[in-house]
Design a protein around this motif. Sequence first.
Motif, PDB file in Angstrom:
ATOM      1  N   PRO A  61      44.881  51.732  51.735  1.00  0.00           N
ATOM      2  CA  PRO A  61      43.544  51.127  51.751  1.00  0.00           C
ATOM      3  C   PRO A  61      43.079  50.559  50.418  1.00  0.00           C
ATOM      4  O   PRO A  61      42.207  49.686  50.412  1.00  0.00           O
ATOM      5  CB  PRO A  61      42.634  52.271  52.220  1.00  0.00           C
ATOM      6  N   SER A  62      43.595  51.068  49.320  1.00  0.00           N
ATOM      7  CA  SER A  62      43.183  50.530  48.020  1.00  0.00           C
ATOM      8  C   SER A  62      44.239  50.874  46.989  1.00  0.00           C
ATOM      9  O   SER A  62      45.186  51.625  47.273  1.00  0.00           O
ATOM     10  CB  SER A  62      41.828  51.129  47.612  1.00  0.00           C
ATOM     11  N   ASP A  63      44.076  50.354  45.783  1.00  0.00           N
ATOM     12  CA  ASP A  63      45.043  50.649  44.724  1.00  0.00           C
ATOM     13  C   ASP A  63      44.865  52.059  44.170  1.00  0.00           C
ATOM     14  O   ASP A  63      45.585  52.461  43.255  1.00  0.00           O
ATOM     15  CB  ASP A  63      44.970  49.609  43.602  1.00  0.00           C
ATOM     16  N   ARG A  64      43.924  52.823  44.735  1.00  0.00           N
ATOM     17  CA  ARG A  64      43.813  54.229  44.349  1.00  0.00           C
ATOM     18  C   ARG A  64      44.887  55.076  45.048  1.00  0.00           C
ATOM     19  O   ARG A  64      45.109  56.212  44.665  1.00  0.00           O
ATOM     20  CB  ARG A  64      42.424  54.780  44.703  1.00  0.00           C
ATOM     21  N   ILE A  79      46.323  60.204  45.577  1.00  0.00           N
ATOM     22  CA  ILE A  79      45.058  59.484  45.688  1.00  0.00           C
ATOM     23  C   ILE A  79      44.286  59.720  44.395  1.00  0.00           C
ATOM     24  O   ILE A  79      43.987  60.867  44.048  1.00  0.00           O
ATOM     25  CB  ILE A  79      44.225  59.955  46.894  1.00  0.00           C
ATOM     26  N   THR A  82      39.239  60.238  44.031  1.00  0.00           N
ATOM     27  CA  THR A  82      38.934  60.359  45.455  1.00  0.00           C
ATOM     28  C   THR A  82      37.471  60.032  45.748  1.00  0.00           C
ATOM     29  O   THR A  82      36.566  60.320  44.958  1.00  0.00           O
ATOM     30  CB  THR A  82      39.244  61.772  45.966  1.00  0.00           C
ATOM     31  N   GLN A  83      37.263  59.430  46.911  1.00  0.00           N
ATOM     32  CA  GLN A  83      35.946  59.091  47.427  1.00  0.00           C
ATOM     33  C   GLN A  83      35.738  59.828  48.746  1.00  0.00           C
ATOM     34  O   GLN A  83      36.708  60.247  49.395  1.00  0.00           O
ATOM     35  CB  GLN A  83      35.844  57.573  47.651  1.00  0.00           C
ATOM     36  N   GLU A  85      35.028  58.699  51.597  1.00  0.00           N
ATOM     37  CA  GLU A  85      35.672  58.028  52.728  1.00  0.00           C
ATOM     38  C   GLU A  85      37.173  58.314  52.808  1.00  0.00           C
ATOM     39  O   GLU A  85      37.819  57.954  53.798  1.00  0.00           O
ATOM     40  CB  GLU A  85      35.443  56.514  52.683  1.00  0.00           C
ATOM     41  N   ASP A  86      37.727  58.979  51.791  1.00  0.00           N
ATOM     42  CA  ASP A  86      39.146  59.367  51.831  1.00  0.00           C
ATOM     43  C   ASP A  86      39.351  60.639  52.659  1.00  0.00           C
ATOM     44  O   ASP A  86      40.490  61.009  52.960  1.00  0.00           O
ATOM     45  CB  ASP A  86      39.693  59.610  50.421  1.00  0.00           C
TER      46      ASP A  86
END
Lengths: 119, 110
Positions: A61-64, A79, A82-83, A85-86
Amino acid sequence: GAGVSQSPRYKVAKRGQDVALRCDPISGHVSLFWYQQALGQGPEFLTYFQNEAQLDKSGLPSDRFFAERPEGSVSTLKIQRTQQEDSAVYLCASSLGTFYRGPLVYTQYFGPGTRLTVL
Amino acid sequence: DQQVKQNSPSLSVQEGRISILNCDYTNSMFDYFLWYKKYPAEGPTFLISISSIKDKNEDGRFTVFLNKSAKHLSLHIVPSQPGDSAVYFCAASGAQKLVFGQGTRLTINP
């Protein structure tokens, strides 16, 4: 081992922390997959390895999100920062791989998953 | 864009009767279809599969039917048993990765 194993089974992280999720595939399985499963949904593809080569990372989903499989066996999904939404269950699956013929090449065997909760 | 859909979130069937779970897909490039069963706190367990060149595959109490013209597959379980209570996912294979439906929760009533 007899099946796919994943560790840890549960992980709680504070927003902004980095996490690392491990997957041990079935011995001899060439292909390894990571999926993300949100509550009440089916698993969604993240990335795919054939041996140590990451052939498809279109679902990250992202570069994280970063995955590796340096020796073609164990894989780690990392990851960063982290957010909330993860938060999800992260599933690992393995299959015999494309070098084999027949229906078994398509059958993926799943581990129990890691439930990640980001606070 | 949901390429694989399971339109029934839940299904309740009496023990001993037939359970029929349905799945629709949109991508005609899918070449293999699989059904997985999932219990709480466990990963999906492979149940049965079918190649796109076939229209039926049977394994014990489980039969999968594929209708390519309608882009529809179904899983029949007969007779249904209490241990069959679980969430069932259909999945389609394209370029190695699997595309899953949302799942159907099957409950077998005694």
